[in-house]
Design an enzyme around this catalytic site. Structure first.
Site, mmCIF file in Angstrom:
data_model
loop_
_atom_site.group_PDB
_atom_site.id
_atom_site.type_symbol
_atom_site.label_atom_id
_atom_site.label_comp_id
_atom_site.label_asym_id
_atom_site.label_seq_id
_atom_site.Cartn_x
_atom_site.Cartn_y
_atom_site.Cartn_z
ATOM 1 C CG ASP A 175 -1.986 -1.064 1.168
ATOM 2 O OD1 ASP A 175 -2.370 -1.441 0.054
ATOM 3 O OD2 ASP A 175 -2.419 -1.523 2.231
ATOM 4 N NE ARG A 749 27.252 7.676 -26.323
ATOM 5 C CZ ARG A 749 26.191 8.258 -26.852
ATOM 6 N NH1 ARG A 749 26.315 9.383 -27.535
ATOM 7 N NH2 ARG A 749 24.996 7.733 -26.709
#
Length: 789
Positions: A175, A749
């Site tokens: 939840d 990169r």
């Protein structure tokens, strides 16, 4: 959902933890209350970190009931006891709700059973009720010990040996209803189960022009329903924290009718099982169905998902969360003193933290108290800023009409554009959809740029309408079209198009090329006045190789795809004798996918570019493999990043293993390829893309007011007008691109520093390699309650 604003005290982050540092201590782990996927990952991590530290580790089966019953319900765990469980849902040690533990007599029996085994350290995995019980147990412990001495059940010597018990908690709950952590173990998996069902329902609903009312779990917390609504483009959402007014029937029907008038063929309504109206009256999924069917005449069906939300294999996020939390819980226990408060191991943004247990419990109960008193604004506030932003974003994206006069733009109408740059990744379409609709809501003209910079140079811009992006959020890839290219040779044409369409702000959603391109655009402002506009990058790449972010959009989807494939590969070896798998992942030079997927699948090692390795390291793995298989292990798993080493290729490693392991094991390779880029985006990527784009839109409008004059002159020249928006550590922040350029290895990169490298020792420890662990948890003290980012 975290609601605790906490400030660092004397943290232990980065402390060296050597093997066998706490040799001779005893500890136990148990799961209590409702089960959730990811618990097994946490159990595995607790056990193996405990053994690494030299502790004697026990399983307590069936939660508190097993603690009371003792005997076969408390067993010592060894390394192999937690093998091959990380991908399994539920909890292998069982969970139960125990009424006997609420009585002191039950706690006395539990104390006796633990003292008999010298267990004075407990890891409790459960909800707020389980954690509250653990704290009460700790408070009573000295009295219980004395009572056992008085009754002659333990000796004074034994009592002196076990004067206190320490508690560390992990919150396992689908939840996400616990204050003190951004995410509880099991929530992400539950969301994935929900989205799998909703995505399946959408196709059939669209075919027949139906309306579907889908009920999800959440008796007291609407997190699952709210995020599912965001991630599925639901037309309406009922949650207990923000109930609709008593005339919700009229509001609902107006909204659904309006969407149909706009050409939409289906309607999705998400209902939390605890949904109520403003006066506290229950709203059930059947009530909603009847309202739609009777008032609008739509063919309306109800789907109650029920306990399917608890089951299934855990998501990659929950596996990784369980591993990180379990390791830190074990270390937290060992570092506690008799004066230490029990703590909960939580996640704040992307940072693991230790927070006081009972402060979290009190705050969680305060939310329910506010709801009982019908104080809805307070209930939402107590859930935290993240919950509040989810709610605000959902409400804006489902508005019936745009504003007649927008306070954000102050009456001005801006032309804003969005484009995708780089390889496709999950979450791209969600970000574009959110940006388009939020822009229209704020009375902007929103242009979508087709096919990256090539399309921009050719003037391939389309002004978007609200309905143009319907059903985009759940689809992978890029509807706009995306290419891996830089604007270097197209700069003049790009500037000409931006000037011709009078673009005031630009959002780039993509990978390293998007970051690099935006940097180049900002650096060309002196030469091209049309580029003097605010621009923001949202990193979206499976490789997670963009500087300035902990987690790029798309990387969660990719890791889940990898985990699914590796789970199948592992299963294929069931019954095979002594097999080694070498699995190659994408990522360029970035080892994020390989490392995180290795941890989340229980792999034995990961070869990456960032951590150099030699042929001797590979041979060492051969020796470890042989040693493990002599002790009964039948399978060994290595994940290799595609650019880990130009010479030690995946094929070379297979050949070396085959040669060195003759007669001991066989070796197979699997190159996962572009399947890692595919699939529907995960709820995490959908929700993150939606929220980041909404935030980027607001930021760009504010900057456009400042830098784009009504005369048509653009003056955005400073570094603050070219930024990257992403989750960085504990917060979502805008970082100037020029700052990030200093942190970047452009040749490969890569960011120069990558947070996930600190997970590498955890990977090796959980695979039984000798190494030193560095704690990542920050010790936090309680402060003002103001919510999370």
């Amino acid at each position: 959902m975290r609601t605790l604003s906490i400030v660092p005290t004397a943290g232990r982050e980065g402390a060296d933890i050597q093997r066998l540092l706490y040799k001779g201590r005893a500890m136990a782990v148990f799961t209590s209350g409702g089960d959730s996927s990811g618990m097994n990952s946490a159990v595995r991590s607790v056990v193996r970190m405990g053994l690494y530290l030299g502790c004697k580790v026990y399983f307590i089966y069936e939660g508190y009931q097993g603690m009371i019953d003792g005997n076969e319900y408390i067993k010592e765990a060894d390394w192999n006891a937690v093998s091959d469980i990380i991908q399994r849902g539920g909890t292998i040690i069982g969970s139960a709700r125990c009424k006997d533990f609420t009585d002191r007599s039950g706690r006395l029996k539990a104390c006796k059973n633990l003292v008999d085994r010298d267990i004075t350290n407990l890891v409790c995995i459960g909800g707020d009720g389980s954690l509250t019980g653990a704290n009460l147990f700790r408070q009573e412990w000295p009295e219980l010990i004395q009572e056992l001495v008085n009754q002659g059940k333990i000796t004074p010597e034994k009592a002196n040996k076990c004067p206190n018990i320490q508690i560390a908690g992990l919150v396992g709950s689908i939840d996400n209803d616990f204050c003190g952590t951004d995410m509880t173990i099991g929530t992400d998996t539950a969301l994935q189960r929900i989205m799998e069902a909703v995505d399946a329902v959408v196709s059939t609903a669209q075919s027949h022009q139906r309306a579907f009312v889908i009920e999800v779990m959440g008796r007291h917390c609407g997190y699952l329903a709210l995020v599912a609504a965001l991630a599925s483009e639901a037309d309406f959402c009922f949650i207990p924290e923000w109930p609709p007014p008593t005339n919700w029937r009229e509001i609902l029907c107006e909204k659904l009718a309006h969407s149909r008038s706009m050409g939409q063929r289906l309607n999705i309504v998400i209902v939390a099982e605890g949904a109520i109206d403003r006066e506290g009256h229950k709203i059930s999924s059947d009530m909603v169905r009847d309202v739609v069917a009777n008032n609008l005449g739509y063919d309306t069906r109800t789907t109650v998902l029920g306990h399917v939300q608890r089951g299934g294999n855990p998501s990659a996020f929950d596996r990784l969360l369980g591993c990180r939390m379990g390791a830190e819980a074990t270390i937290a226990l060992m570092e506690m003193t008799p004066e230490s408060e029990p703590c909960v191991i939580s996640i704040d943004g992307n940072q693991i933290v230790r927070v006081p247990l009972m402060e979290c419990v009190f705050r969680t109960k305060a939310v329910q108290k506010a709801m009982d008193e019908l104080d809805w604004e307070l209930a939402v506030k107590l859930r935290g800023r993240s919950f509040q932003r989810n709610l605000d974003t959902y409400r804006l994206l489902t508005k019936l009409h745009t504003r007649e006069k927008d306070n954000l733009s102050e009456g001005r109408v801006f032309n804003i554009a969005v484009m995708n740059v780089g390889a496709p990744a999950g979450g791209m379409n969600a970000a574009v959809r959110s940006f388009v609709r939020m822009g229209i809501y704020h009375r902007c003209n929103v242009y979508a740029i087709q096919n990256s910079f090539e399309g921009l140079a050719k003037g391939e811009l389309k002004q978007m309408n609200w309905s143009d992006v319907t059903n985009w959020v759940m689809v992978g890839g890029s509807y706009l079209g995306t290419q891996k290219q830089l604007p270097t040779k197209l700069m003049a044409k790009v500037a000409d198009t931006l000037e011709r369409f009078q673009i005031h702000a630009l959002l780039l959603v993509g990978g390293f090329e998007a970051f690099h391109s935006s940097l180049l655009l900002s650096r060309a402002r002196d030469q091209y006045p049309a580029l003097r506009i605010p621009m923001t990058v949202i990193p979206c790449t499976i490789s997670n190789n963009v500087p300035g972010t902990s987690c790029s959009l798309g990387s969660d989807t990719a890791v889940n795809e990898i985990c699914t494939m590796i789970d199948k590969i592992k299963q294929s070896a069931t019954g095979s004798k002594r097999r080694v798998f070498v699995i190659e992942t994408m990522g360029g030079y970035c080892g994020y996918l390989a490392t995180v997927a290795a941890i989340a699948t229980g792999a034995d090692n990961a070869y990456i570019f960032e951590e150099k390795f030699t042929v001797n390291d590979i041979k060492e793995d051969v020796n470890i493999i042989a040693s493990k298989m002599q002790k009964g292990v039948q399978r060994y798993l290595i994940v290799r990043n595609e650019c880990a080493n130009a010479n030690y290729t995946t094929t070379f490693i297979q050949q070396l293993f085959s040669e060195e392991g003759k007669g001991q094991f066989s070796t197979r390779i699997n190159v996962l390829g572009h399947a890692q880029q595919g699939g529907n985006p995960t709820p995490f990527d959908r929700n993150m893309g939606t929220k980041l784009a909404a935030r980027a839109l607001e930021h760009l409008i504010v900057q456009a007011k400042e830098y784009c004059l009504p005369t048509g002159e653009n003056q955005a020249m400073g570094p603050d007008s070219a930024t990257l928006l992403a989750l960085r550590g504990r917060r979502v922040v805008f970082t100037p691109l020029e700052e990030l350029a200093l942190e970047t290895d452009f040749e490969h990169r890569l960011p120069i520093d990558q947070w996930w490298m600190k997970l590498r020792p955890l990977l090796r420890i959980l695979a039984k390699h000798n190494t030193t662990y560095y704690t990542e948890a920050v010790q936090m003290g309680t402060g003002d309650y103001s919510g999370d980012s």
